[in-house]
Each structure stands twice: as structure tokens, then as C-alpha cells.
Write a protein that holds these residues in place. Structure first.
Motif, PDB file in Angstrom:
ATOM      1  N   UNK A   3     -19.203 -53.972 -67.920  1.00 25.72           N
ATOM      2  CA  UNK A   3     -19.817 -52.879 -68.632  1.00 25.72           C
ATOM      3  C   UNK A   3     -19.824 -51.603 -67.793  1.00 25.72           C
ATOM      4  N   UNK A   4     -19.965 -51.774 -66.462  1.00 26.06           N
ATOM      5  CA  UNK A   4     -19.991 -50.608 -65.588  1.00 26.06           C
ATOM      6  C   UNK A   4     -18.686 -49.818 -65.679  1.00 26.06           C
ATOM      7  N   UNK A   5     -17.579 -50.548 -65.807  1.00 26.68           N
ATOM      8  CA  UNK A   5     -16.294 -49.866 -65.865  1.00 26.68           C
ATOM      9  C   UNK A   5     -16.133 -49.095 -67.164  1.00 26.68           C
ATOM     10  N   UNK A   6     -16.764 -49.566 -68.226  1.00 30.22           N
ATOM     11  CA  UNK A   6     -16.754 -48.820 -69.485  1.00 30.22           C
ATOM     12  C   UNK A   6     -17.482 -47.496 -69.297  1.00 30.22           C
ATOM     13  N   UNK A   7     -18.625 -47.529 -68.599  1.00 30.10           N
ATOM     14  CA  UNK A   7     -19.361 -46.296 -68.335  1.00 30.10           C
ATOM     15  C   UNK A   7     -18.548 -45.342 -67.462  1.00 30.10           C
ATOM     16  N   UNK A   8     -17.879 -45.887 -66.462  1.00 30.34           N
ATOM     17  CA  UNK A   8     -17.051 -45.048 -65.598  1.00 30.34           C
ATOM     18  C   UNK A   8     -15.908 -44.441 -66.405  1.00 30.34           C
ATOM     19  N   UNK A   9     -15.301 -45.243 -67.287  1.00 28.04           N
ATOM     20  CA  UNK A   9     -14.220 -44.738 -68.134  1.00 28.04           C
ATOM     21  C   UNK A   9     -14.721 -43.597 -69.020  1.00 28.04           C
TER      22      UNK A   9
ATOM     23  N   UNK B 130     -20.761 -31.698 -52.733  1.00 27.36           N
ATOM     24  CA  UNK B 130     -19.499 -31.624 -51.985  1.00 27.36           C
ATOM     25  C   UNK B 130     -18.312 -31.773 -52.942  1.00 27.36           C
ATOM     26  N   UNK B 131     -18.432 -32.686 -53.907  1.00 28.75           N
ATOM     27  CA  UNK B 131     -17.387 -32.884 -54.905  1.00 28.75           C
ATOM     28  C   UNK B 131     -17.130 -31.586 -55.670  1.00 28.75           C
ATOM     29  N   UNK B 132     -18.187 -30.927 -56.095  1.00 31.71           N
ATOM     30  CA  UNK B 132     -18.045 -29.682 -56.839  1.00 31.71           C
ATOM     31  C   UNK B 132     -17.366 -28.608 -55.996  1.00 31.71           C
ATOM     32  N   UNK B 133     -17.772 -28.488 -54.750  1.00 33.21           N
ATOM     33  CA  UNK B 133     -17.174 -27.487 -53.872  1.00 33.21           C
ATOM     34  C   UNK B 133     -15.678 -27.724 -53.707  1.00 33.21           C
ATOM     35  N   UNK B 134     -15.308 -28.961 -53.396  1.00 29.51           N
ATOM     36  CA  UNK B 134     -13.890 -29.244 -53.193  1.00 29.51           C
ATOM     37  C   UNK B 134     -13.105 -29.205 -54.498  1.00 29.51           C
ATOM     38  N   UNK B 135     -13.763 -29.523 -55.636  1.00 27.39           N
ATOM     39  CA  UNK B 135     -13.084 -29.393 -56.929  1.00 27.39           C
ATOM     40  C   UNK B 135     -12.733 -27.930 -57.180  1.00 27.39           C
ATOM     41  N   UNK B 136     -13.671 -27.048 -56.891  1.00 27.69           N
ATOM     42  CA  UNK B 136     -13.405 -25.618 -57.087  1.00 27.69           C
ATOM     43  C   UNK B 136     -12.256 -25.136 -56.214  1.00 27.69           C
ATOM     44  N   UNK B 137     -12.278 -25.538 -54.961  1.00 21.54           N
ATOM     45  CA  UNK B 137     -11.216 -25.117 -54.046  1.00 21.54           C
ATOM     46  C   UNK B 137      -9.872 -25.713 -54.444  1.00 21.54           C
TER      47      UNK B 137
ATOM     48  N   UNK C 231      -6.683 -37.903 -58.665  1.00 21.94           N
ATOM     49  CA  UNK C 231      -7.213 -38.242 -57.357  1.00 21.94           C
ATOM     50  C   UNK C 231      -8.732 -38.331 -57.357  1.00 21.94           C
ATOM     51  N   UNK C 232      -9.394 -37.558 -58.209  1.00 22.35           N
ATOM     52  CA  UNK C 232     -10.844 -37.690 -58.316  1.00 22.35           C
ATOM     53  C   UNK C 232     -11.222 -39.046 -58.906  1.00 22.35           C
ATOM     54  N   UNK C 233     -10.439 -39.524 -59.875  1.00 22.50           N
ATOM     55  CA  UNK C 233     -10.722 -40.830 -60.463  1.00 22.50           C
ATOM     56  C   UNK C 233     -10.494 -41.930 -59.432  1.00 22.50           C
ATOM     57  N   UNK C 234      -9.435 -41.806 -58.655  1.00 26.58           N
ATOM     58  CA  UNK C 234      -9.185 -42.793 -57.602  1.00 26.58           C
ATOM     59  C   UNK C 234     -10.354 -42.821 -56.623  1.00 26.58           C
ATOM     60  N   UNK C 235     -10.862 -41.646 -56.283  1.00 31.22           N
ATOM     61  CA  UNK C 235     -12.000 -41.578 -55.367  1.00 31.22           C
ATOM     62  C   UNK C 235     -13.273 -42.122 -55.974  1.00 31.22           C
ATOM     63  N   UNK C 236     -13.470 -41.895 -57.266  1.00 29.55           N
ATOM     64  CA  UNK C 236     -14.687 -42.369 -57.933  1.00 29.55           C
ATOM     65  C   UNK C 236     -14.760 -43.878 -57.971  1.00 29.55           C
ATOM     66  N   UNK C 237     -13.625 -44.530 -58.148  1.00 28.61           N
ATOM     67  CA  UNK C 237     -13.615 -45.987 -58.246  1.00 28.61           C
ATOM     68  C   UNK C 237     -13.186 -46.619 -56.923  1.00 28.61           C
ATOM     69  N   UNK C 238     -12.186 -46.062 -56.280  1.00 29.73           N
ATOM     70  CA  UNK C 238     -11.617 -46.660 -55.083  1.00 29.73           C
ATOM     71  C   UNK C 238     -12.545 -46.674 -53.888  1.00 29.73           C
TER      72      UNK C 238
ATOM     73  N   UNK D 212     -12.184 -56.920 -60.405  1.00 30.55           N
ATOM     74  CA  UNK D 212     -12.499 -55.532 -60.067  1.00 30.55           C
ATOM     75  C   UNK D 212     -11.309 -54.841 -59.425  1.00 30.55           C
ATOM     76  N   UNK D 213     -10.596 -55.557 -58.553  1.00 30.95           N
ATOM     77  CA  UNK D 213      -9.401 -54.985 -57.954  1.00 30.95           C
ATOM     78  C   UNK D 213      -8.337 -54.721 -59.011  1.00 30.95           C
ATOM     79  N   UNK D 214      -8.203 -55.651 -59.957  1.00 34.99           N
ATOM     80  CA  UNK D 214      -7.222 -55.462 -61.041  1.00 34.99           C
ATOM     81  C   UNK D 214      -7.627 -54.255 -61.890  1.00 34.99           C
ATOM     82  N   UNK D 215      -8.912 -54.150 -62.209  1.00 32.07           N
ATOM     83  CA  UNK D 215      -9.399 -52.997 -62.968  1.00 32.07           C
ATOM     84  C   UNK D 215      -9.143 -51.689 -62.246  1.00 32.07           C
ATOM     85  N   UNK D 216      -9.313 -51.690 -60.928  1.00 29.84           N
ATOM     86  CA  UNK D 216      -9.037 -50.493 -60.139  1.00 29.84           C
ATOM     87  C   UNK D 216      -7.550 -50.154 -60.195  1.00 29.84           C
ATOM     88  N   UNK D 217      -6.708 -51.177 -60.103  1.00 31.87           N
ATOM     89  CA  UNK D 217      -5.260 -50.945 -60.113  1.00 31.87           C
ATOM     90  C   UNK D 217      -4.780 -50.394 -61.465  1.00 31.87           C
TER      91      UNK D 217
END
Length: 129
Positions: free
Chosen positions: A1-7, A77-84, A97-104, A123-128
């Protein structure tokens, strides 16, 4: 269910990113983009605070409060680097890359932060995926 929320959060985040990118184009200049992001963040913090207080979570543990503070700092920090980053790379690449960072990142550091916790094969398969 957590991955549904992340999606769902990522889909909504993509719409937010598109809206911010378009707002930045129309407003022009880094100062306007920062102001737009500041207003958006203030709205998010206000809504989050209301939800947090109404849920009865105000009496959380010290560990819970630490998670809240670290999460707030990470979002800033995420917002600052997103802006830059958004001013120099395409939005699709940035969101990927933000999605990879959010889950990875959580998958990689969970065993280090929470001893005894493991990341399952699913979970690893879901990440992949």
C-alpha cells in the motif's frame, strides 16, 4: 500500500513540477521562481500542520519529532536543489532522478538506520520497476 501512496505522490508531484515550471516561465527570473516555491511550500506546511494537529499526533515521541524535523529539512533541501536543477536540465530527467531518490535512498539506508529491518525481494523488484 505504501508504494501506491508513493506512486500517487509522484504523479501529483509531476503535475506540481509542470505547474511550477510553467509558472517560472511566465513569471521569469530566479527570484520569482523562489517566491512561487516559497508560497507553495507555505501552503503545504500549513495544510500538513493542520492534518498533523487534527490527527492527534501532537503528542508524538522524541523519535517521531526527530523524523518530522529531518523530513522538513530534507524537503527544504529538495526544494532548493529542484529550483537550481530545473533551470538547467529537462523536467523529465529531473523528475526521474527525484523519483529514484525518493524510493532508492530509503531502500538503501533502511537496514542501516533500523537494525533488524530488511528490504524484501518484492520491494527491490518494485524499486526496479
Amino acid at each position: 500500500m505504501e508504494y501506491l501512496y508513493i506512486f500517487i505522490a509522484k504523479v501529483v508531484g509531476g503535475a506540481k513540477s509542470y505547474a511550477m515550471k510553467e509558472s517560472g516561465k511566465r513569471a521569469g527570473g530566479m527570484n520569482n521562481a523562489i517566491m512561487i516555491s516559497l508560497i507553495r511550500s507555505a501552503i503545504c506546511v500549513t495544510v500538513s500542520l493542520i492534518i498533523w494537529l487534527c490527527s492527534g499526533a501532537a503528542g508524538t515521541t522524541a523519535e517521531g519529532n526527530l523524523i518530522i524535523v529531518v523530513s522538513g529539512i530534507a524537503n527544504a533541501v529538495n526544494l532548493l536543489f529542484w529550483l537550481l536543477s530545473s533551470s538547467v536540465v529537462s523536467l523529465c530527467l529531473l523528475e526521474l532522478f527525484l523519483m529514484i531518490g525518493t524510493v532508492g535512498v530509503p531502500i538503501l539506508i533502511t537496514p542501516l538506520i533500523f537494525p533488524g529491518q530488511t528490504v524484501s525481494v518484492f520491494q527491490w523488484i518494485g524499486f526496479a520497476v
